[in-house]
Design a protein around this motif. Structure first.
Motif, PDB file in Angstrom:
ATOM      1  N   ASP A 194       9.811 -14.226  -9.200  1.00  0.00           N
ATOM      2  CA  ASP A 194       9.402 -12.917  -8.690  1.00  0.00           C
ATOM      3  C   ASP A 194       9.391 -11.910  -9.838  1.00  0.00           C
ATOM      4  O   ASP A 194      10.425 -11.637 -10.444  1.00  0.00           O
ATOM      5  CB  ASP A 194      10.378 -12.464  -7.594  1.00  0.00           C
ATOM      6  CG  ASP A 194       9.869 -11.235  -6.867  1.00  0.00           C
ATOM      7  OD1 ASP A 194       9.744 -11.312  -5.640  1.00  0.00           O
ATOM      8  OD2 ASP A 194       9.607 -10.207  -7.526  1.00  0.00           O
TER       9      ASP A 194
ATOM     10  N   GLN B  37       8.370  -6.645   0.714  1.00  0.00           N
ATOM     11  CA  GLN B  37       8.122  -8.070   0.965  1.00  0.00           C
ATOM     12  C   GLN B  37       8.520  -8.451   2.385  1.00  0.00           C
ATOM     13  O   GLN B  37       7.843  -9.236   3.042  1.00  0.00           O
ATOM     14  CB  GLN B  37       8.902  -8.937  -0.031  1.00  0.00           C
ATOM     15  CG  GLN B  37       8.363  -8.840  -1.451  1.00  0.00           C
ATOM     16  CD  GLN B  37       9.174  -9.681  -2.432  1.00  0.00           C
ATOM     17  OE1 GLN B  37      10.027 -10.468  -2.038  1.00  0.00           O
ATOM     18  NE2 GLN B  37       8.898  -9.497  -3.718  1.00  0.00           N
TER      19      GLN B  37
ATOM     20  N   GLU C  45       5.898  -7.108   4.800  1.00  0.00           N
ATOM     21  CA  GLU C  45       4.655  -7.865   4.617  1.00  0.00           C
ATOM     22  C   GLU C  45       4.720  -9.207   5.332  1.00  0.00           C
ATOM     23  O   GLU C  45       3.739  -9.676   5.889  1.00  0.00           O
ATOM     24  CB  GLU C  45       4.403  -8.118   3.128  1.00  0.00           C
ATOM     25  CG  GLU C  45       3.901  -6.918   2.357  1.00  0.00           C
ATOM     26  CD  GLU C  45       2.530  -6.461   2.844  1.00  0.00           C
ATOM     27  OE1 GLU C  45       1.597  -7.275   2.778  1.00  0.00           O
ATOM     28  OE2 GLU C  45       2.418  -5.310   3.301  1.00  0.00           O
ATOM     29  N   GLN C  46       5.910  -9.846   5.260  1.00  0.00           N
ATOM     30  CA  GLN C  46       6.042 -11.189   5.809  1.00  0.00           C
ATOM     31  C   GLN C  46       6.432 -11.202   7.278  1.00  0.00           C
ATOM     32  O   GLN C  46       6.505 -12.250   7.882  1.00  0.00           O
ATOM     33  CB  GLN C  46       7.099 -11.977   5.011  1.00  0.00           C
ATOM     34  CG  GLN C  46       6.663 -12.296   3.590  1.00  0.00           C
ATOM     35  CD  GLN C  46       7.834 -12.801   2.760  1.00  0.00           C
ATOM     36  OE1 GLN C  46       8.679 -13.526   3.238  1.00  0.00           O
ATOM     37  NE2 GLN C  46       7.869 -12.408   1.498  1.00  0.00           N
TER      38      GLN C  46
END
Lengths: 523, 212
Positions: free
Chosen positions: A330, A420, A423-424
């Motif tokens: 990442d 993140q 988003e997921q």
């Protein structure tokens, strides 16, 4: 690089290079059973814990500020520490291979472990090969993370913690709550009780004076140090250039374990490697001052492989991945791997100070834990994964960034992880609400109507003008916050009213007077 | 043929770096290095830091070393002491107790029967009050010798005291077993109250020789 017409590509279109696979996440103590807010809710009800934590964090904080303030080059040291870590991550494959080569040359054996399960199996096998069924432990985050003690117990091997605080935690069958002072949630009376109940042959007249409690632990462990054949440690640093390992400590239990047993097994996360021996001159200034607030910790041991006639004649180094390569992939999150486990961020965090370490559910608590744990173990292990709540366990005040000796920008990492996570997360009430808001804001007529409708929200508000409980799906927001009731009048309707027009006229006149006084701008 | 753990982990590291290349960095070295202070200032700083960590401090010269060491050992009631094989024998000329010369085949538990140990040191850091012991040096001995007995009397030559951490570390041979000592063993694990003396020597007495 071959040219597009070169032999390598003749007759074949290779296209984009394949994206390498993401590494699997780590195993072990990297996930709690409940979300952070739920666990914190219970911890906050513990007055004893909050008093102990408040005292501990404030006093270490003051010491840290005093000793870091002494060094006029503190910021330069932080810059160097940060750059060495970035450089290390960029060159990790070659540095690990160099470390392996050097340790092997000096008589040590290097093992590699893909995850905690494999590391536990390696250590178990190595202990078995010595014929011993007990091991001494030096306080180590990595072995805590992989649950080594619990695994050894299932294999009939007793692991005894030798750091005083870890011993207290182990005897009480408890969990550590702080990286540096794991038993900080216990007071002296509780510790006396624990010792009386669990240390064989302890003087029943033992009182709760810390010096006498420490002496009881000394007497108990001394015999173990003299007779136990195997020790397991972590490592603060591993030097690729020379194969030298370093353990930084205070009590001398580390020196005992690194010196007296016949076999030493060191479990080290792959991110702990440093390129040069000279780099220690930076980290041996950054770590003690940030960690305990001392100019130097009482004892630091440096050893390289095996030294004939001095210390363990059998040395094993276990290099542990366990999710570290997942974090490394990442671009932003990898900075969390720079952490040197000083715990300065815990001590300055307004959230940690109140909830303590257990609420984070992981071996790594506090601000660094909130960014490290989700990256090592993931945030989507199950529906409602407790790790997905960790990036929100912060007010983003930034105190952790200021305190970090290697300048990890924890607030930015937290924001990135929140991003993140959303988003997921697929469709959520929050996402739908944001979408609806965007649609309404694009159309002035709708926006005005919506604001008027919101004014009706005053009806359920209490006398203090706040809404303490919102209806679903907004109850998630109101569980931990009061919502101010919408105002009687929107800004737009006030602006259009006679009162608004008068106020604007007055402001304009005021502004004109000031402009007359001000120096004229050059045109 | 399945990949070994070594191949897998190194492969994962390379894949991770392919996915996210970190920024290229040149390591800045803007912090202080190569510092030196005059003898008196270095001594004062070193003593201040040693005392702050509750080490006991005496100074001596070549002429008074044996007297001062005998006084320190006597003050702690040390009747039987251990010494590394290469310790300067003149240092203990004034000591009337029993002296045991250590060697690799003396079992560590028997060191517990000693009242104390006298050793030299490799280098020290004034700014942090840290003494560096080199386990490969014959006048400092193996690591167990300075760890198991309850009293460690350590002789430091002022000329070996460096100003800061970088200057001191540069004097070491990295591959030797090295122990950094800053005051006696300590813990703050119980309610953050500092207790001196957990597992290492509970008393650290430093004798600084100022004339060489």
């Amino acid at each position: 690089m071959s040219s597009p017409t070169g032999p390598a590509t003749q007759g074949t279109f290779l296209g984009m290079p394949a994206v390498p696979p993401r590494s699997p996440y780590g195993t072990g103590h990297l996930r709690g059973e409940r979300s952070f807010p739920r666990a914190a809710h219970d911890e906050l009800g513990n007055g004893q814990l909050r008093r102990n934590l408040g005292k501990a964090t404030h006093s270490i904080r003051a010491k840290r500020l005093a000793v870091t303030g002494e060094l006029p080059d503190w910021e330069q040291l932080r810059d160097t520490g940060s750059a060495i870590k970035t450089d290390t991550m960029n060159r990790l494959p070659e540095l690990l291979e160099q470390l392996e080569r050097k340790v092997t040359e000096r008589g040590g054996t290097v093992h590699w472990a893909r995850d905690g399960v494999e590391a536990n199996e390696i250590v178990t096998r190595l202990v078995r090969e010595t014929g011993s069924d007990e091991v001494l432990k030096v306080k180590s985050m990595a072995t805590q993370e992989i649950g080594l003690n619990e695994h050894l117990a299932t294999q009939g091997i007793a692991a005894l913690e030798t750091d005083l605080a870890e011993l207290i935690v182990q005897l009480a069958d408890d969990r550590p709550s702080h990286i540096l002072v794991p038993a900080i949630h216990r007071n002296r009376e509780e510790i006396r009780e624990i010792f009386l109940r669990h240390i064989p042959g302890v003087d029943p007249a033992l009182d709760s004076d810390p010096a006498r409690l420490a002496a009881a632990a000394r007497a108990f462990l001394r015999e173990k140090f003299m007779t136990t054949k195997v020790a397991v440690s972590g490592a603060n640093f591993g030097i690729a250039e020379t194969g030298t390992l370093a353990v930084v400590e205070s009590e001398g239990n580390g020196r005992m374990c690194l010196t007296l047993p016949e076999t030493l097994i060191t479990v080290m996360g792959i991110e702990k490697v440093l390129p040069r021996f000279q780099d220690l001159e930076v980290f041996l200034q950054l770590l003690p001052r940030s960690s305990t607030g001392e100019r130097m910790n009482p004892y630091t041991s440096l050893w390289t492989g095996v030294t004939p006639g001095d210390g363990p004649q059998e040395f094993h180094l276990v290099l542990l991945d366990n999710g570290r390569t997942a974090a490394l992939a990442d671009r932003i999150g990898r900075a969390a791997l720079h952490c040197i486990r000083c715990s300065a961020c815990l001590n300055v965090c307004p959230v940690y100070e109140r909830t303590g370490g257990h609420a984070y559910g992981s071996t790594y608590p506090g601000p660094i834990g909130a960014v490290l744990t989700p990256q090592l173990a993931g945030m989507h292990g199950a529906k409602g994964d407790p790790n997905s709540s960790l990036p929100y366990a912060s007010s983003l005040c930034g105190a952790c960034f200021d305190a970090c000796p290697v300048k990890i920008d924890i607030p930015s990492l937290l924001v990135e992880l929140r991003h993140q996570h959303t988003e997921q997360s697929g469709t959520t009430a929050e996402k739908l609400a944001m979408k609806a808001a965007a649609a309404v804001m694009k159309r002035p007529g709708l926006f005005t109507a919506a604001q008027k409708a919101a004014g009706l929200g005053r009806v359920p508000a209490g006398r203090d003008g706040t809404l303490s409980r919102l209806p679903p799906p907004l109850n998630g927001w109101s569980d931990s916050r009061d919502t101010p009731a919408p105002p009687q009048q929107t800004f737009r309707s006030w602006f259009a009213s006679a009162e608004g027009a008068a106020a604007m006229r007055a402001a304009a006149e005021e502004g004109a007077r000031h402009t007359d006084d001000a120096p004229q701008e050059e045109s | 043929m399945t990949a070994t753990a070594r191949e897998t982990v190194l492969g994962r590291v390379r894949d991770a770096l392919a996915l996210s290349d970190g920024p290229e960095v040149t390591v800045p070295r803007g912090y202080r290095t190569g510092r030196s202070l005059p003898d008196e200032e270095r001594l004062a700083l070193f003593v201040d830091r040693l005392v702050d960590y509750r080490a006991q401090v005496r100074t001596c010269t070549a002429a008074t070393a044996s007297t001062v060491l005998a006084e320190v050992l006597h003050a702690h009631g040390a009747r039987k002491i251990g010494v590394p094989p290469g310790l300067d024998p003149t240092w203990l000329a004034g000591y009337d107790g029993e002296t045991v010369t250590d060697s690799a085949d003396v079992p560590a538990p028997s060191l517990d029967a000693l009242d104390g140990v006298v050793t030299a040191s490799a280098v020290s850091c004034a700014e942090t009050g840290t003494i560096f012991l080199d386990g490969a040096a014959a006048n400092q001995g193996r690591r167990a010798l300075t760890l198991v007995p309850d009293l460690h009397v350590c002789v430091v030559e002022l000329s070996s005291v460096r100003t800061g951490v970088p200057e001191a570390l540069a004097q070491l041979t990295p591959e030797h077993p090295i122990t950094l000592i800053s005051g006696p063993s300590a813990t703050s694990d119980i309610e953050l109250e500092r207790v001196e003396g957990v597992h290492g020597p509970r008393t650290l007495a430093v004798v600084i020789r100022t004339d060489r």
